[in-house]
Enzyme design. Sequence first.
Site, PDB file in Angstrom:
ATOM      1  N   HIS A  61       0.824  -1.217   0.000  1.00 41.57           N
ATOM      2  CA  HIS A  61       0.000   0.000   0.000  1.00 41.57           C
ATOM      3  C   HIS A  61       0.851   1.256   0.000  1.00 41.57           C
ATOM      4  CE1 HIS A  61      -3.563  -2.452   1.819  1.00 41.57           C
ATOM      5  NE2 HIS A  61      -3.374  -2.690   0.532  1.00 41.57           N
ATOM      6  N   CYS A  83       7.024  13.484 -13.411  1.00 41.23           N
ATOM      7  CA  CYS A  83       8.171  12.583 -13.240  1.00 41.23           C
ATOM      8  C   CYS A  83       9.348  13.021 -14.118  1.00 41.23           C
ATOM      9  CB  CYS A  83       7.739  11.171 -13.624  1.00 41.23           C
ATOM     10  SG  CYS A  83       9.087   9.974 -13.636  1.00 41.23           S
ATOM     11  N   PRO A  90      -4.430 -10.029  18.606  1.00 41.65           N
ATOM     12  CA  PRO A  90      -5.183 -10.206  19.857  1.00 41.65           C
ATOM     13  C   PRO A  90      -6.648 -10.573  19.608  1.00 41.65           C
ATOM     14  CG  PRO A  90      -4.253  -7.971  19.688  1.00 41.65           C
ATOM     15  CD  PRO A  90      -3.999  -8.656  18.410  1.00 41.65           C
TER      16      PRO A  90
HETATM   17  N1  APR Z   1      -0.842  -6.415  17.963  1.00 45.53           N
HETATM   18  C1  APR Z   1      -1.276  -7.053  16.834  1.00 45.53           C
HETATM   19  N2  APR Z   1      -2.455  -6.786  16.223  1.00 45.53           N
HETATM   20  C2  APR Z   1      -3.225  -5.832  16.775  1.00 45.53           C
HETATM   21  C3  APR Z   1      -2.857  -5.126  17.943  1.00 45.53           C
HETATM   22  C4  APR Z   1      -1.611  -5.453  18.531  1.00 45.53           C
HETATM   23  N3  APR Z   1      -1.177  -4.844  19.644  1.00 45.53           N
HETATM   24  N4  APR Z   1      -3.863  -4.248  18.240  1.00 45.53           N
HETATM   25  C5  APR Z   1      -4.806  -4.406  17.287  1.00 45.53           C
HETATM   26  N5  APR Z   1      -4.427  -5.350  16.410  1.00 45.53           N
HETATM   27  C6  APR Z   1      -5.139  -5.855  15.241  1.00 45.53           C
HETATM   28  C7  APR Z   1      -6.638  -5.715  15.281  1.00 45.53           C
HETATM   29  O1  APR Z   1      -7.214  -6.823  15.964  1.00 45.53           O
HETATM   30  C8  APR Z   1      -6.978  -5.748  13.788  1.00 45.53           C
HETATM   31  O2  APR Z   1      -7.157  -7.089  13.347  1.00 45.53           O
HETATM   32  O3  APR Z   1      -4.738  -5.052  14.144  1.00 45.53           O
HETATM   33  C9  APR Z   1      -5.740  -5.150  13.121  1.00 45.53           C
HETATM   34  C10 APR Z   1      -5.958  -3.757  12.542  1.00 45.53           C
HETATM   35  O4  APR Z   1      -6.895  -3.872  11.504  1.00 45.53           O
HETATM   36  P1  APR Z   1      -7.098  -2.633  10.530  1.00 45.53           P
HETATM   37  O5  APR Z   1      -7.232  -1.385  11.321  1.00 45.53           O
HETATM   38  O6  APR Z   1      -8.191  -3.011   9.572  1.00 45.53           O
HETATM   39  O7  APR Z   1      -5.705  -2.508   9.741  1.00 45.53           O
HETATM   40  P2  APR Z   1      -5.229  -3.335   8.495  1.00 45.53           P
HETATM   41  O8  APR Z   1      -5.664  -4.751   8.576  1.00 45.53           O
HETATM   42  O9  APR Z   1      -3.779  -3.094   8.351  1.00 45.53           O
HETATM   43  O10 APR Z   1      -6.003  -2.596   7.283  1.00 45.53           O
HETATM   44  C11 APR Z   1      -5.645  -2.991   5.952  1.00 45.53           C
HETATM   45  O11 APR Z   1      -6.966  -1.154   5.093  1.00 45.53           O
HETATM   46  O12 APR Z   1      -7.578   1.019   5.438  1.00 45.53           O
HETATM   47  C12 APR Z   1      -6.802   0.198   4.654  1.00 45.53           C
HETATM   48  O13 APR Z   1      -4.832   0.743   3.508  1.00 45.53           O
HETATM   49  C13 APR Z   1      -5.347   0.545   4.803  1.00 45.53           C
HETATM   50  O14 APR Z   1      -3.431  -0.926   4.893  1.00 45.53           O
HETATM   51  C14 APR Z   1      -4.722  -0.685   5.433  1.00 45.53           C
HETATM   52  C15 APR Z   1      -5.682  -1.785   5.063  1.00 45.53           C
END
Ligand code: APR
Length: 264
Positions: A135, A164, A231
């Site tokens: 991303h 560019c 978690p």
């Molecule tokens: N350690 C590990 N995981 C954790 C922790 C922690 N301390 N705290 C929260 N989480 C987990 C949550 O349970 C959740 O599953 O991190 C995850 C965060 O999820 P999202 O906020 O959806 O983030 P992500 O999965 O990276 O989103 C994917 O969506 O918005 C777009 O481009 C953005 O790259 C991002 C993509």
Amino acid sequence: MSNQVSVSATALDAAARLISESSHMVVLVGAGLSVESGVPTFRGPGGLWTRLGQPSMNGYRQFLDDPAAWWEHQMDQTADPARTEFREAIDRAEPNSGHHALAELEGMGLLKMTITQNVDNLHFKAGSIRVAEIHGNRTKLRCIECESRWPRDELAIDSLPPTCPECGGLVKGDTVMFGEPIPPGVLDICFAEVARCDCIVVAGTSATVYPAASFPGLVRESGGSVIEANPNETPLTDLADVILRGPTTEALPLIVERLKELKS
Ligand code: APR
């Protein structure tokens, strides 16, 4: 006071065994890995989108329709509170023990590629080298035609929109926007790594955004193993061979410890 470990020892032993027996381990990283570095997640309690609303799904279309206006909006520090909060959190952030554990696994020759959905640059700060930023990276600019990239402060912007110097294409922030195709170069790397992968660790992602969320299922289909470090439950939980139910700042360093014991 001893740190209360929430991840089960049995799961840690099982995960370490799968990784040590693997020949091409890959990790898929999400925002959860950077939580303990002060970078907010997007979804779930306290998430950026949860609190401030998800950005528009046609942000990329708006950029293409009027790139100069998009750049003026980008340069207006007050225009978008969510972006400001996110940018300031990333500017302050330092890698945590989860990032360092991944860099160590790469150094041990066990982790072949870190596929990260995070744009916070913390893997490189922690010393990881083989990182595919599916991303993008908030500290970089990218040409949407030839995929040339530059650190933000290394491309002179004397008119908007910047173009560019390599091919004359439009330049934007490297972060992939909703509605923007994943740059083909990095997507090819991700699929090539997933095709060779026989053990994928899914660390800190809600597994809700594609194509990244499809990678663990592809590894499973080709007979590989899936380890979830989170978690909370995710749509991938039922697919996982091993579940490390806890923060990645705890689970990943404990995995490194066990792998060092297995190697000794
Ligand atoms: N350690 C590990 N995981 C954790 C922790 C922690 N301390 N705290 C929260 N989480 C987990 C949550 O349970 C959740 O599953 O991190 C995850 C965060 O999820 P999202 O906020 O959806 O983030 P992500 O999965 O990276 O989103 C994917 O969506 O918005 C777009 O481009 C953005 O790259 C991002 C993509």
